[in-house]
Design an enzyme around this catalytic site. Structure first.
Site, PDB file in Angstrom:
ATOM      1  N   PRO A   2      -0.003  -7.877  16.209  1.00  0.00           N
ATOM      2  CA  PRO A   2       1.311  -7.333  16.482  1.00  0.00           C
ATOM      3  C   PRO A   2       2.045  -6.986  15.204  1.00  0.00           C
ATOM      4  CG  PRO A   2       1.230  -9.702  16.858  1.00  0.00           C
ATOM      5  CD  PRO A   2       0.071  -9.321  16.057  1.00  0.00           C
ATOM      6  N   GLU A   3       2.538  -5.784  15.142  1.00  0.00           N
ATOM      7  CA  GLU A   3       3.415  -5.375  14.048  1.00  0.00           C
ATOM      8  C   GLU A   3       4.805  -5.194  14.656  1.00  0.00           C
ATOM      9  OE1 GLU A   3       1.573  -2.293  11.617  1.00  0.00           O
ATOM     10  OE2 GLU A   3      -0.369  -2.726  12.493  1.00  0.00           O
TER      11      GLU A   3
END
Length: 275
Positions: A2-3
Site C-alpha cells: 500500500p502506498e
DNA sequence: AACGCGCCCTGTCCGC
DNA sequence: TGCGGACAGGGCGCGT
C-alpha cells in the site's frame, strides 16, 4: 503493497464505517505484528471510542478516547500485504488474521497480513506527534511545492527515484507511484537528485500530485494483495503506464519499457521519453 | 551522516 | 510434476 492512494482509500472507508464506534475487545493472534506489548494493546483497547481516523504518510491513525491509560493513537502500518477489514461479528476470520478488534455494535475490525511486515502500535499524542514530525512532506499538502522539492533534492546525490521513495523527504510515494511519477515527469529515474533542474522539479512535483490523486479516484492499485476496508480491489492497475510493463511498448512513443534495479527494487521507465 | 544493503515473511511464478 | 530461485505496494538496523 500500500502506498498513499491505497492507505487513503482505506482511511476514507474506515471514517465512514467506524467513526464513533466503541471497541469491546481485542485479540492478538500474531504478537510479532505489535510494536510493544501485545498484552497491553489487548488491555488498552476495550472501551475505547474511535473519535477520528486519519492518514499520515502510509500510516492509518486511529484516534481514541477513554482508553484506560490515555494512549491516544492506534497507528497501523500495512507493510507490503496488510489489510484492515470491517466485518460482521459472525463472519469467519480470513486466513492470516493477526488482530481482531470487536466493536460494541457487533461488528469487528480485522487486521490481516500474509507476510507480517505490517505493524500496529499504541502511542500517546506526544509520541505520535514526535513520530509524525520526523516524516517528510505530505505530497498533497500546500507545503509540498516545486520550490520545496527542488531545495530538498539539491542536498542529495541519490538517484531521484530512490530519493522520492524516502519517507523522511516526501511521504506516501512507494515503488509503483515513484516509477509512474518519474514517467509522467519525463525524467530518467537514475538521474542524481541534486542534478534536477528547476523545471524538472516543477514537473516532478506536479506529476507526483497528479498520479496520487488519480489513483485515489480509482481506489488504489491492486496487483495482488491490496484490498480496501470492504475487501474490494483497486482499479488503478489498468492505468499504470510503466510499472510492471517491462518489454511492452511505451504508451507515448512505442519503444520498449525497460526495467532496472535501484536500491534492490524494480524501476520501470521509458529510456526514450525519460531523459 | 548519508547511503547502500541485507533482512524480516509467505506466496506465486517461471525455468529447468 | 517437482523444485529452486527470483521477486513482490515497506521499512528498519547495520556497517562504511
Amino acid at each position: 503493497m500500500p502506498e498513499l492512494p491505497e492507505v487513503e482509500t482505506i482511511v476514507r472507508d474506515l471514517q465512514r464505517l467506524v467513526t464513533g464506534a466503541t471497541m469491546k475487545d481485542a485479540t492478538v493472534l500474531r504478537p510479532d505484528l505489535i510494536e510493544g506489548e501485545a498484552g497491553s494493546l489487548e488491555a488498552e483497547l476495550p472501551a475505547a471510542r474511535i473519535d477520528s481516523i486519519d492518514r499520515r504518510a502510509k500510516n492509518i491513525i486511529v484516534s481514541l478516547s477513554k482508553s484506560r491509560r490515555g494512549a491516544d493513537h492506534l497507528v497501523i502500518n500495512l507493510g507490503m500485504t496488510g489489510r484492515v477489514l470491517v466485518l460482521a461479528g459472525s463472519d469467519a476470520d480470513p486466513p492470516h488474521t493477526g488482530v481482531i478488534i470487536g466493536l460494541k455494535d457487533g461488528r469487528k475490525i480485522v487486521y490481516q497480513d500474509v507476510r507480517r511486515f505490517g505493524r500496529l502500535e499504541l502511542l500517546s499524542a506526544g509520541e505520535w506527534r514526535a513520530r509524525s514530525d520526523s516524516l517528510g512532506y505530505e505530497p498533497l499538502s500546500d507545503e509540498f511545492t516545486a520550490e520545496a522539492l527542488h531545495e530538498l533534492a539539491k542536498k542529495s546525490k541519490v538517484a531521484v527515484k530512490v530519493w522520492l521513495m524516502d519517507q523522511k523527504r516526501v511521504v506516501g510515494v512507494g515503488n509503483i507511484y515513484a516509477s509512474e511519477a518519474m514517467f509522467r515527469a519525463g525524467i530518467d529515474p537514475r538521474k542524481s537528485a541534486e542534478r534536477l533542474t528547476k523545471a524538472e522539479a516543477k514537473r516532478l512535483q506536479a506529476s507526483v500530485r497528479e498520479v496520487l490523486l488519480e489513483a485515489i479516484n480509482f481506489r488504489g492499485t491492486t496487483l495482488m494483495d491490496y484490498r480496501d476496508a470492504a475487501g474490494e480491489k483497486g482499479e488503478f492497475s489498468r492505468r499504470l503506464r510503466v510499472y510492471d510493463r517491462e518489454g511492452e511498448p511505451c504508451v507515448t512513443c512505442g519503444k520498449k519499457v525497460e526495467r532496472v534495479v535501484q536500491g534492490g527494487r524494480s524501476t520501470f521507465f521509458c529510456p526514450s521519453c525519460q531523459k
